[in-house]
Design a protein around this motif. Structure first.
Motif, PDB file in Angstrom:
ATOM      1  N   ASN A 298      33.995   0.352  11.279  1.00  0.00           N
ATOM      2  CA  ASN A 298      32.707  -0.004  10.999  1.00  0.00           C
ATOM      3  C   ASN A 298      32.369  -0.951  11.952  1.00  0.00           C
ATOM      4  OD1 ASN A 298      34.030  -0.013   7.919  1.00  0.00           O
ATOM      5  ND2 ASN A 298      31.969   0.983   8.016  1.00  0.00           N
ATOM      6  N   VAL A 299      31.577  -0.444  13.111  1.00  0.00           N
ATOM      7  CA  VAL A 299      31.014  -1.273  14.156  1.00  0.00           C
ATOM      8  C   VAL A 299      29.848  -2.063  13.659  1.00  0.00           C
ATOM      9  CG1 VAL A 299      30.505  -1.333  16.537  1.00  0.00           C
ATOM     10  CG2 VAL A 299      32.495  -0.150  15.700  1.00  0.00           C
ATOM     11  N   THR A 300      29.783  -3.369  13.643  1.00  0.00           N
ATOM     12  CA  THR A 300      28.388  -3.955  13.297  1.00  0.00           C
ATOM     13  C   THR A 300      27.914  -4.765  14.529  1.00  0.00           C
ATOM     14  OG1 THR A 300      29.905  -5.914  12.407  1.00  0.00           O
ATOM     15  CG2 THR A 300      29.086  -4.129  10.931  1.00  0.00           C
ATOM     16  N   PHE A 301      26.743  -4.873  14.757  1.00  0.00           N
ATOM     17  CA  PHE A 301      26.318  -5.687  16.009  1.00  0.00           C
ATOM     18  C   PHE A 301      24.559  -5.993  15.611  1.00  0.00           C
ATOM     19  CE2 PHE A 301      25.844  -1.026  16.758  1.00  0.00           C
ATOM     20  CZ  PHE A 301      24.654  -0.622  17.103  1.00  0.00           C
ATOM     21  N   THR A 302      24.180  -6.758  16.535  1.00  0.00           N
ATOM     22  CA  THR A 302      22.539  -7.011  16.326  1.00  0.00           C
ATOM     23  C   THR A 302      22.070  -7.110  17.752  1.00  0.00           C
ATOM     24  OG1 THR A 302      23.114  -9.434  16.676  1.00  0.00           O
ATOM     25  CG2 THR A 302      23.133  -8.844  14.389  1.00  0.00           C
ATOM     26  N   LEU A 303      20.769  -7.213  17.634  1.00  0.00           N
ATOM     27  CA  LEU A 303      19.830  -7.338  18.746  1.00  0.00           C
ATOM     28  C   LEU A 303      19.065  -8.537  18.851  1.00  0.00           C
ATOM     29  CD1 LEU A 303      20.234  -4.105  18.474  1.00  0.00           C
ATOM     30  CD2 LEU A 303      18.336  -3.780  19.830  1.00  0.00           C
ATOM     31  N   GLU A 304      18.250  -8.737  19.632  1.00  0.00           N
ATOM     32  CA  GLU A 304      17.689 -10.155  19.706  1.00  0.00           C
ATOM     33  C   GLU A 304      16.687 -10.546  18.590  1.00  0.00           C
ATOM     34  OE1 GLU A 304      14.831 -12.516  22.975  1.00  0.00           O
ATOM     35  OE2 GLU A 304      15.531 -10.676  23.378  1.00  0.00           O
ATOM     36  N   ASN A 305      16.296  -9.611  18.084  1.00  0.00           N
ATOM     37  CA  ASN A 305      15.262 -10.163  16.790  1.00  0.00           C
ATOM     38  C   ASN A 305      15.050  -8.913  16.083  1.00  0.00           C
ATOM     39  OD1 ASN A 305      13.012  -8.477  17.945  1.00  0.00           O
ATOM     40  ND2 ASN A 305      13.045 -10.072  19.589  1.00  0.00           N
ATOM     41  N   LYS A 306      14.610  -9.172  14.908  1.00  0.00           N
ATOM     42  CA  LYS A 306      14.428  -7.941  13.907  1.00  0.00           C
ATOM     43  C   LYS A 306      13.532  -6.818  14.562  1.00  0.00           C
ATOM     44  CE  LYS A 306      15.442  -9.725   9.339  1.00  0.00           C
ATOM     45  NZ  LYS A 306      14.871 -10.179   7.799  1.00  0.00           N
ATOM     46  N   GLU A 307      12.275  -7.232  15.145  1.00  0.00           N
ATOM     47  CA  GLU A 307      11.428  -6.344  15.527  1.00  0.00           C
ATOM     48  C   GLU A 307      12.200  -5.288  16.374  1.00  0.00           C
ATOM     49  OE1 GLU A 307      10.957  -9.546  15.667  1.00  0.00           O
ATOM     50  OE2 GLU A 307       9.371  -9.523  14.029  1.00  0.00           O
ATOM     51  N   LEU A 308      13.046  -5.813  17.457  1.00  0.00           N
ATOM     52  CA  LEU A 308      13.885  -4.940  18.299  1.00  0.00           C
ATOM     53  C   LEU A 308      14.816  -4.102  17.412  1.00  0.00           C
ATOM     54  CD1 LEU A 308      13.644  -4.295  21.145  1.00  0.00           C
ATOM     55  CD2 LEU A 308      15.507  -6.047  21.459  1.00  0.00           C
ATOM     56  N   GLU A 309      15.526  -4.632  16.317  1.00  0.00           N
ATOM     57  CA  GLU A 309      16.303  -3.807  15.521  1.00  0.00           C
ATOM     58  C   GLU A 309      15.502  -2.798  14.771  1.00  0.00           C
ATOM     59  OE1 GLU A 309      19.813  -6.899  14.820  1.00  0.00           O
ATOM     60  OE2 GLU A 309      18.071  -6.753  13.136  1.00  0.00           O
ATOM     61  N   GLU A 310      14.448  -2.978  14.353  1.00  0.00           N
ATOM     62  CA  GLU A 310      13.519  -1.894  13.720  1.00  0.00           C
ATOM     63  C   GLU A 310      13.109  -0.889  14.536  1.00  0.00           C
ATOM     64  OE1 GLU A 310      13.019  -1.445  10.609  1.00  0.00           O
ATOM     65  OE2 GLU A 310      14.407  -3.238  10.111  1.00  0.00           O
ATOM     66  N   LEU A 311      12.867  -1.175  15.755  1.00  0.00           N
ATOM     67  CA  LEU A 311      12.293  -0.262  16.789  1.00  0.00           C
ATOM     68  C   LEU A 311      13.584   0.710  17.325  1.00  0.00           C
ATOM     69  CD1 LEU A 311      10.326   0.960  18.653  1.00  0.00           C
ATOM     70  CD2 LEU A 311      11.083  -0.997  20.384  1.00  0.00           C
ATOM     71  N   PHE A 312      14.627  -0.051  17.167  1.00  0.00           N
ATOM     72  CA  PHE A 312      15.961   0.803  17.548  1.00  0.00           C
ATOM     73  C   PHE A 312      16.417   1.636  16.446  1.00  0.00           C
ATOM     74  CE2 PHE A 312      20.369   1.433  17.185  1.00  0.00           C
ATOM     75  CZ  PHE A 312      21.019   1.563  18.587  1.00  0.00           C
ATOM     76  N   LEU A 313      16.184   1.442  15.372  1.00  0.00           N
ATOM     77  CA  LEU A 313      16.305   2.326  13.982  1.00  0.00           C
ATOM     78  C   LEU A 313      15.588   3.338  14.044  1.00  0.00           C
ATOM     79  CD1 LEU A 313      17.358  -0.518  11.378  1.00  0.00           C
ATOM     80  CD2 LEU A 313      18.830   1.339  12.186  1.00  0.00           C
ATOM     81  N   GLN A 314      14.081   3.180  14.346  1.00  0.00           N
ATOM     82  CA  GLN A 314      13.006   4.290  14.307  1.00  0.00           C
ATOM     83  C   GLN A 314      13.347   4.973  15.529  1.00  0.00           C
ATOM     84  OE1 GLN A 314       9.110   2.616  15.004  1.00  0.00           O
ATOM     85  NE2 GLN A 314       8.487   4.837  15.629  1.00  0.00           N
ATOM     86  N   GLU A 315      13.901   4.640  16.625  1.00  0.00           N
ATOM     87  CA  GLU A 315      14.073   5.553  17.674  1.00  0.00           C
ATOM     88  C   GLU A 315      15.261   6.305  17.568  1.00  0.00           C
ATOM     89  OE1 GLU A 315      13.367   4.008  21.655  1.00  0.00           O
ATOM     90  OE2 GLU A 315      11.718   2.969  21.465  1.00  0.00           O
ATOM     91  N   ALA A 316      16.281   5.658  16.898  1.00  0.00           N
ATOM     92  CA  ALA A 316      17.510   6.357  16.839  1.00  0.00           C
ATOM     93  C   ALA A 316      17.343   7.543  15.606  1.00  0.00           C
ATOM     94  CB  ALA A 316      18.532   5.468  16.274  1.00  0.00           C
ATOM     95  N   GLU A 317      16.543   7.390  14.713  1.00  0.00           N
ATOM     96  CA  GLU A 317      16.363   8.289  13.733  1.00  0.00           C
ATOM     97  C   GLU A 317      15.637   9.485  14.270  1.00  0.00           C
ATOM     98  OE1 GLU A 317      16.708  10.034   9.907  1.00  0.00           O
ATOM     99  OE2 GLU A 317      17.620   8.121  10.560  1.00  0.00           O
ATOM    100  N   GLU A 318      14.705   9.267  14.974  1.00  0.00           N
ATOM    101  CA  GLU A 318      13.944  10.286  15.841  1.00  0.00           C
ATOM    102  C   GLU A 318      14.738  11.210  16.612  1.00  0.00           C
ATOM    103  OE1 GLU A 318      10.726   8.069  17.704  1.00  0.00           O
ATOM    104  OE2 GLU A 318       9.706   8.088  15.774  1.00  0.00           O
TER     105      GLU A 318
END
Length: 361
Positions: A298-318
């Motif tokens: 399990n590789v856990t990591f973060t980005l600079e802020n929640k907004e960027l993380e949400e964008l990452f998740l959205q684009e990753a799902e797409e």
């Protein structure tokens, strides 16, 4: 579009296993019935059941003096069954707390008897495994020491297990069993929910030294006694038959890959690839776990802020990536690299991460 499954559990299963199950779904072994319909007392099912035991023994090199059980209720039920069987009013249990699941195991033990924390890294938000190479200063009345081998939520994993001398060592191995080689004889008992590396949810594997099991209490409900299930070969009541059938197919698949050593080598390669993408991102991605305690599962990591993380998740799902959202208790991102996750999926994720970084850094 390709779909890459990084879910933390239930998790990815080998495609060939799913295809075999699909082929046999309505007519298993010329019975003209599904495994779902077979009596657990039938020869067709018992062949599956005991073949799975045999395969697990071979893959993990389980000594003859150890029992192999297929139970239900997941690791969460084992949190209670362990102290119910081995903790009495004259003893205490020691728990090494390295994350949420070991916290829950400790809570269950405290509801049954006396249990204490031997070591913990909660003060660091579980960024590392406790620095415990050997268990010392243990009271002679300590019933057992308990640890969690891999922490799915925080992304940490034991590299080497502590030595406990004569004190029984018990482990929850739900999220990294079958991912690497270890010495079974170091443990008096270990258990694992299947839904990470062993198969689908529904079955829990318990492996225990027969001499240790003989010490279990006799004054607990029949269904919660390990001895009950030993005596009946995990057939005391209707077992999760289809989950065990799938478990057997997964074990066969591991054999076909070259066994534990081949699986461990590939898991190491996958983890190194993804951690390299994080470490060479100029702090765009930040790993949660300290390097010495990083999990290969399990590789856990973060980005600079929640907004960027949400964008990452959205684009990753797409883009076809599933299951990358971190656990609700810690947030961030998490990629689970269990045995059935192919190197192709990790390569694709690393490419996506590199592209995302270049576009948003």
């Amino acid at each position: 579009m390709a779909r890459f499954n990084f879910n933390p559990g239930p998790a990815a299963l080998p495609k060939s296993v799913l295809e075999t199950a699909q082929k046999e779904f309505t007519n298993y072994d010329s019975t003209h019935m599904s495994v779902l319909e077979l009596s657990h007392r039938s020869k067709s099912y018992e062949d599956i059941h005991f073949e799975a035991v045999k395969r697990l023994r071979s893959l993990l090199d389980i000594p003859e003096q150890y029992e192999v059980l297929f139970l239900q209720g997941g690791a969460s039920q084992q949190f209670a069954m362990v102290p119910m069987n081995f903790l009495n009013s004259e003893q205490s249990a020691s728990y090494i707390v390295s994350g949420s699941w070991s916290e829950k195991a400790l809570k269950e033990a405290k509801s049954i008897g006396q249990a204490e924390i031997y070591a913990s890294t909660k003060d660091t938000n579980y960024t590392k495994i406790p620095d415990v190479h050997s268990i010392q200063n243990i009271n002679e009345k300590t019933a057992y020491v308990h640890l969690t081998s891999n922490n799915t939520i925080y992304g940490t994993q034991w590299r080497d297990f502590p030595e406990t001398d004569t004190t029984p060592l018990i482990a929850d191995m739900s999220s990294d069993i079958l991912s690497r080689r270890f010495d079974v004889r170091s443990f008096s008992l270990f258990y694992a929910g299947a839904q990470k590396n062993l198969g689908p949810s529904g079955v829990t594997v318990v492996v225990a030294d027969r001499q240790f099991l003989e010490k279990s209490r006799k004054d607990i409900p029949t269904i919660f006694s390990y001895q009950t299930h030993v005596e009946k070969h995990s057939l005391y009541h209707t077992p999760p038959t289809f989950s065990i059938y799938m478990l057997n197919l997964v074990l066969k698949w591991v054999e076909e890959q070259g066994g534990i050593d081949a699986i461990e080598s590939l898991n190491k390669q996958k983890a190194e690839k993804l951690y390299d993408a994080i470490d060479h991102s100029n702090n765009f991605y930040k790993g949660h776990a300290e390097v010495a305690s990083r999990s290969a599962m399990n590789v856990t990591f973060t980005l600079e802020n929640k907004e960027l993380e949400e964008l990452f998740l959205q684009e990753a799902e797409e883009a076809g990536f599933s299951g990358l959202k971190g656990h609700r208790s810690v947030g961030g991102l998490r990629a689970s690299l269990y045995n059935a996750v192919p190197l192709e999926a990790v390569n694709a994720l690393c490419s996506f991460m590199d592209d995302f970084r270049h576009r948003h850094q």
